[in-house]
Design a protein around this motif. Structure first.
Motif, PDB file in Angstrom:
ATOM      1  N   ASN A  42     -17.840  30.062 -20.222  1.00 39.86           N
ATOM      2  CA  ASN A  42     -19.128  30.232 -21.301  1.00 39.86           C
ATOM      3  C   ASN A  42     -19.981  31.218 -21.577  1.00 39.86           C
ATOM      4  O   ASN A  42     -20.765  31.216 -22.299  1.00 39.86           O
ATOM      5  CB  ASN A  42     -19.931  28.777 -20.794  1.00 39.86           C
ATOM      6  CG  ASN A  42     -18.997  27.428 -20.876  1.00 39.86           C
ATOM      7  OD1 ASN A  42     -18.457  27.458 -21.790  1.00 39.86           O
ATOM      8  ND2 ASN A  42     -19.470  26.499 -20.103  1.00 39.86           N
ATOM      9  N   LEU A  43     -19.682  32.028 -20.353  1.00 49.21           N
ATOM     10  CA  LEU A  43     -20.998  33.154 -20.164  1.00 49.21           C
ATOM     11  C   LEU A  43     -20.486  34.687 -20.390  1.00 49.21           C
ATOM     12  O   LEU A  43     -21.373  35.398 -20.852  1.00 49.21           O
ATOM     13  CB  LEU A  43     -21.874  32.930 -18.987  1.00 49.21           C
ATOM     14  CG  LEU A  43     -22.469  31.579 -18.989  1.00 49.21           C
ATOM     15  CD1 LEU A  43     -23.135  31.184 -17.525  1.00 49.21           C
ATOM     16  CD2 LEU A  43     -23.615  31.249 -20.228  1.00 49.21           C
ATOM     17  N   ALA A  67     -25.683  33.598 -23.810  1.00 49.24           N
ATOM     18  CA  ALA A  67     -24.675  32.677 -23.300  1.00 49.24           C
ATOM     19  C   ALA A  67     -23.577  32.736 -24.593  1.00 49.24           C
ATOM     20  O   ALA A  67     -23.746  32.304 -25.790  1.00 49.24           O
ATOM     21  CB  ALA A  67     -25.260  31.458 -23.317  1.00 49.24           C
ATOM     22  N   VAL A  69     -21.022  30.916 -25.216  1.00 51.50           N
ATOM     23  CA  VAL A  69     -20.579  29.603 -25.430  1.00 51.50           C
ATOM     24  C   VAL A  69     -21.484  29.092 -26.618  1.00 51.50           C
ATOM     25  O   VAL A  69     -20.945  28.484 -27.670  1.00 51.50           O
ATOM     26  CB  VAL A  69     -20.821  28.628 -24.367  1.00 51.50           C
ATOM     27  CG1 VAL A  69     -22.157  28.301 -23.863  1.00 51.50           C
ATOM     28  CG2 VAL A  69     -20.080  27.136 -25.003  1.00 51.50           C
ATOM     29  N   TRP A  74     -28.905  32.677 -27.743  1.00 52.22           N
ATOM     30  CA  TRP A  74     -29.441  32.045 -26.802  1.00 52.22           C
ATOM     31  C   TRP A  74     -29.220  33.230 -25.527  1.00 52.22           C
ATOM     32  O   TRP A  74     -28.474  33.281 -24.742  1.00 52.22           O
ATOM     33  CB  TRP A  74     -28.581  30.878 -26.152  1.00 52.22           C
ATOM     34  CG  TRP A  74     -28.749  30.481 -24.767  1.00 52.22           C
ATOM     35  CD1 TRP A  74     -29.578  30.723 -23.932  1.00 52.22           C
ATOM     36  CD2 TRP A  74     -28.317  28.961 -24.355  1.00 52.22           C
ATOM     37  NE1 TRP A  74     -29.806  29.838 -22.925  1.00 52.22           N
ATOM     38  CE2 TRP A  74     -29.026  28.845 -23.163  1.00 52.22           C
ATOM     39  CE3 TRP A  74     -27.490  27.908 -24.965  1.00 52.22           C
ATOM     40  CZ2 TRP A  74     -28.687  27.562 -22.340  1.00 52.22           C
ATOM     41  CZ3 TRP A  74     -27.251  26.802 -24.337  1.00 52.22           C
ATOM     42  CH2 TRP A  74     -28.069  26.515 -23.061  1.00 52.22           C
ATOM     43  N   ILE A 176     -30.756  26.326 -16.972  1.00 51.25           N
ATOM     44  CA  ILE A 176     -29.668  25.623 -17.802  1.00 51.25           C
ATOM     45  C   ILE A 176     -29.265  24.480 -17.120  1.00 51.25           C
ATOM     46  O   ILE A 176     -28.995  23.537 -18.007  1.00 51.25           O
ATOM     47  CB  ILE A 176     -28.534  26.634 -17.651  1.00 51.25           C
ATOM     48  CG1 ILE A 176     -28.666  27.979 -18.354  1.00 51.25           C
ATOM     49  CG2 ILE A 176     -27.179  26.339 -18.023  1.00 51.25           C
ATOM     50  CD1 ILE A 176     -27.763  29.080 -18.489  1.00 51.25           C
ATOM     51  N   LEU A 180     -29.177  21.120 -19.056  1.00 53.32           N
ATOM     52  CA  LEU A 180     -27.746  20.794 -19.656  1.00 53.32           C
ATOM     53  C   LEU A 180     -27.521  19.397 -18.497  1.00 53.32           C
ATOM     54  O   LEU A 180     -26.438  18.848 -19.145  1.00 53.32           O
ATOM     55  CB  LEU A 180     -26.929  21.855 -19.650  1.00 53.32           C
ATOM     56  CG  LEU A 180     -27.267  23.014 -20.574  1.00 53.32           C
ATOM     57  CD1 LEU A 180     -26.027  23.836 -20.788  1.00 53.32           C
ATOM     58  CD2 LEU A 180     -27.382  22.292 -22.027  1.00 53.32           C
ATOM     59  N   ASP A 233     -22.449  25.933  -9.317  1.00 56.28           N
ATOM     60  CA  ASP A 233     -21.706  25.398 -10.713  1.00 56.28           C
ATOM     61  C   ASP A 233     -20.219  25.349 -10.000  1.00 56.28           C
ATOM     62  O   ASP A 233     -19.225  25.974 -10.734  1.00 56.28           O
ATOM     63  CB  ASP A 233     -21.682  26.662 -11.612  1.00 56.28           C
ATOM     64  CG  ASP A 233     -21.160  26.347 -12.858  1.00 56.28           C
ATOM     65  OD1 ASP A 233     -21.515  24.983 -13.457  1.00 56.28           O
ATOM     66  OD2 ASP A 233     -20.748  27.199 -13.674  1.00 56.28           O
ATOM     67  N   HIS A 235     -17.600  23.581 -10.163  1.00 53.25           N
ATOM     68  CA  HIS A 235     -16.537  22.732 -10.979  1.00 53.25           C
ATOM     69  C   HIS A 235     -15.336  23.309 -10.544  1.00 53.25           C
ATOM     70  O   HIS A 235     -14.909  24.341 -10.062  1.00 53.25           O
ATOM     71  CB  HIS A 235     -16.882  22.585 -12.323  1.00 53.25           C
ATOM     72  CG  HIS A 235     -17.151  23.709 -13.040  1.00 53.25           C
ATOM     73  ND1 HIS A 235     -16.052  24.358 -13.742  1.00 53.25           N
ATOM     74  CD2 HIS A 235     -18.057  24.741 -13.328  1.00 53.25           C
ATOM     75  CE1 HIS A 235     -16.343  25.485 -14.295  1.00 53.25           C
ATOM     76  NE2 HIS A 235     -17.740  25.715 -13.950  1.00 53.25           N
ATOM     77  N   PHE A 253     -24.674  31.067 -10.578  1.00 50.41           N
ATOM     78  CA  PHE A 253     -25.851  29.868 -10.507  1.00 50.41           C
ATOM     79  C   PHE A 253     -26.214  29.745  -9.136  1.00 50.41           C
ATOM     80  O   PHE A 253     -27.122  28.692  -8.950  1.00 50.41           O
ATOM     81  CB  PHE A 253     -25.169  28.732 -11.175  1.00 50.41           C
ATOM     82  CG  PHE A 253     -25.147  28.383 -12.649  1.00 50.41           C
ATOM     83  CD1 PHE A 253     -25.971  27.919 -13.555  1.00 50.41           C
ATOM     84  CD2 PHE A 253     -23.913  29.249 -13.326  1.00 50.41           C
ATOM     85  CE1 PHE A 253     -25.855  27.770 -14.673  1.00 50.41           C
ATOM     86  CE2 PHE A 253     -23.871  29.220 -14.629  1.00 50.41           C
ATOM     87  CZ  PHE A 253     -24.909  28.576 -15.395  1.00 50.41           C
ATOM     88  N   ARG A 340     -22.821  14.462 -18.193  1.00 49.44           N
ATOM     89  CA  ARG A 340     -23.032  15.671 -19.004  1.00 49.44           C
ATOM     90  C   ARG A 340     -21.799  16.175 -19.647  1.00 49.44           C
ATOM     91  O   ARG A 340     -21.813  16.987 -20.682  1.00 49.44           O
ATOM     92  CB  ARG A 340     -23.922  16.816 -18.419  1.00 49.44           C
ATOM     93  CG  ARG A 340     -23.349  17.488 -17.473  1.00 49.44           C
ATOM     94  CD  ARG A 340     -23.023  19.095 -18.047  1.00 49.44           C
ATOM     95  NE  ARG A 340     -22.562  19.864 -16.773  1.00 49.44           N
ATOM     96  CZ  ARG A 340     -22.780  21.260 -16.605  1.00 49.44           C
ATOM     97  NH1 ARG A 340     -23.152  21.780 -17.770  1.00 49.44           N
ATOM     98  NH2 ARG A 340     -22.523  21.898 -15.808  1.00 49.44           N
ATOM     99  N   ARG A 341     -20.876  16.263 -18.799  1.00 51.11           N
ATOM    100  CA  ARG A 341     -19.551  16.875 -19.199  1.00 51.11           C
ATOM    101  C   ARG A 341     -18.803  16.337 -20.274  1.00 51.11           C
ATOM    102  O   ARG A 341     -17.909  16.624 -21.082  1.00 51.11           O
ATOM    103  CB  ARG A 341     -18.367  17.178 -18.125  1.00 51.11           C
ATOM    104  CG  ARG A 341     -18.979  18.072 -17.042  1.00 51.11           C
ATOM    105  CD  ARG A 341     -18.806  19.642 -17.488  1.00 51.11           C
ATOM    106  NE  ARG A 341     -19.110  20.310 -16.572  1.00 51.11           N
ATOM    107  CZ  ARG A 341     -19.504  21.833 -16.555  1.00 51.11           C
ATOM    108  NH1 ARG A 341     -19.250  22.261 -17.942  1.00 51.11           N
ATOM    109  NH2 ARG A 341     -19.505  22.392 -15.696  1.00 51.11           N
ATOM    110  N   LEU A 345     -23.633  19.812 -23.678  1.00 48.53           N
ATOM    111  CA  LEU A 345     -23.310  20.933 -24.384  1.00 48.53           C
ATOM    112  C   LEU A 345     -21.944  21.412 -23.858  1.00 48.53           C
ATOM    113  O   LEU A 345     -21.037  21.837 -24.719  1.00 48.53           O
ATOM    114  CB  LEU A 345     -24.281  22.176 -24.216  1.00 48.53           C
ATOM    115  CG  LEU A 345     -23.841  23.175 -24.747  1.00 48.53           C
ATOM    116  CD1 LEU A 345     -24.473  23.574 -26.303  1.00 48.53           C
ATOM    117  CD2 LEU A 345     -24.437  24.585 -24.012  1.00 48.53           C
ATOM    118  N   ALA A 346     -21.621  21.263 -22.795  1.00 43.56           N
ATOM    119  CA  ALA A 346     -20.194  22.245 -22.054  1.00 43.56           C
ATOM    120  C   ALA A 346     -19.370  20.980 -21.641  1.00 43.56           C
ATOM    121  O   ALA A 346     -19.690  20.275 -20.671  1.00 43.56           O
ATOM    122  CB  ALA A 346     -20.856  23.074 -20.949  1.00 43.56           C
TER     123      ALA A 346
END
Ligand code: SR1
Ligand code: MG
Length: 397
Positions: A42-43, A67, A69, A74, A176, A180, A233, A235, A253, A340-341, A345-346
């Motif tokens: 995304n970044l 960003a 994404v 942004w 963020i 988010l 972050d 994931h 992050f 949120r996923r 947004l993401a």
């Protein structure tokens, strides 16, 4: 054509990345090099520079001042690149086997040059293809336990910990996550992104005062608790894996945050993958959750008994108390991440990649109910094995 060597920030091109690799002496003179920008996150920009003869490569990762994404509207600090390279180096001092080697970093160019891991696959992609990565949870559990313990007030000099925490103050990237993960999806916010068919389900979350109170408590923990240096972050897109190896990447992050956050994000992303699979193929994901937790508890507890610097460490009940709140927080953070996923947004390819629209909507509704149960019922759970029944209950409309 001569290639200039920038010392002030400008986004690299593929030719510029090759020139930089030569200037840094990362390849012997005369090596035939090729380069491709392979970033799909995304970044950032990610360049792979490869020796065309030996096929050996390096990765040059460069932060963009916005960003990717969303676009240039942004703006985003370039300082995240220093956070990332310093976090990788800090993690490497405890678990070198689980992070890429950093060869070079430059704050003004916002670049980190590191080991090429192309022999591995991004875990999210592999999991979507149905792979199970037998050692993934063993490795992630050990990575989390060691990095959390050794950077906490239990595992390092408590004054040095405060200095280290200062060097990882990361307000923009934390914002963020605060927005988010913990805020926008729970309100009618413009960053949200979901199918029209989900509007009633989403609106129910926006109107859910009970849920809001619990998410607010979790957000407050994220805002205020500086237990240890966390990845921030974690994931499955931040993990390279094979059947034998696991490498954790992308800690831009990173900051001093709550013990349970990385565990929660990892659990959530395993659950998001489970949501995309037929029921009979979900068990390896649940087993990974159990094993991550069991390995975390075992490694963290061993370190607690053998390397603790806190005089109260031997006090009966303290370790159990810490593990109890890590567990409950992790389950709650997992719930926020699942939600949120799904509607924020993401998104994740695990859910968005379900081709059949009805199946996709059903999986997303299931995700929203699961996320809500994880948040609201986190204090009633006593073992990760119980996540299976929450998951099954959330499948029922
Ligand atoms: C604007 S950044 C969106 C998301 O991508 C990163 O990987 C983090 O997960 C962040 O929340
Ligand atoms: Mg990332």
């Amino acid at each position: 054509m001569p290639v200039s060597h920038p010392t002030v920030y400008e986004p690299l091109t593929e030719q510029g990345a090759i020139a930089l690799a030569i200037r840094l002496g990362l390849f012997p003179e005369g090596t035939p090099l090729a380069c491709r920008e392979i970033g799909d996150g995304n970044l950032n920009l990610v360049f792979r520079v490869v020796d065309q003869q030996t096929k050996k490569g390096i990765i040059i990762k460069q932060a963009l001042p916005y960003a990717k994404v969303v676009g240039e509207s942004w703006p985003l600090t370039l300082k995240r690149s220093v956070i990332e390279s310093n976090a990788l180096r800090t993690f490497a001092s405890y678990v070198p086997q689980y992070v890429p080697k950093v060869y070079y970093s430059d704050e003004s160019l916002a670049i980190t040059v590191m080991e090429d891991l192309s022999h591995l696959q991004i875990a999210r992609k592999g999991l979507i293809e149905g792979k199970t990565y037998p050692l993934l949870s063993q490795h992630i559990g050990e990575f989390i336990a060691k990095t959390l313990f050794y950077t906490s007030d239990f595992g390092m000099n408590q004054q040095e910990k405060k200095q280290l925490a200062q060097s990882f103050v990361n307000p923009e990237l934390c914002k963020i996550t605060e927005d988010l993960v913990f805020t926008d999806p729970f309100f009618d916010h413009e960053t949200n992104n979901f199918e029209d068919e989900l509007r009633n389900d989403v609106k129910a979350l926006w109107d859910d005062d009970k849920l809001h109170l619990e998410v607010a408590k979790l957000k407050h923990k994220f805002l205020t608790e500086g237990d240890a240096l966390i990845h921030g972050d974690l994931h499955t897109g931040s993990i390279f894996a094979s059947d034998e190896e696991t490498k954790i990447i992308d800690p831009e992050f990173a900051f001093y945050g709550p013990f349970g956050f990385d565990i929660g994000q990892f659990f959530a992303n395993l659950l998001l993958n489970a949501l995309s699979r037929p029921e009979q193929q979900q068990e390896p994901l649940f087993a990974h959750i159990d094993k991550t937790w069991n390995v975390f508890v075992s490694v963290f507890s061993d370190l607690w008994h053998s390397h603790n610097v806190e005089p109260y460490a031997k006090t009966e009940g303290l370790l159990e108390e810490v593990l109890h709140y890590v567990f409950i927080d992790a389950i709650g953070f997992a719930g926020c991440e699942v939600i949120r996923r799904t509607i924020g947004l993401a998104h994740v390819a695990d859910l968005d990649g379900i081709e059949d629209k009805e199946e996709r909507l059903q999986a997303k509704r299931h995700a929203l109910r699961l996320g809500r149960s994880l948040i609201l019922q986190r204090e009633t759970l006593s073992a990760t094995e119980e996540i299976r029944s929450l998951f099954a209950q959330a499948a029922l409309a």
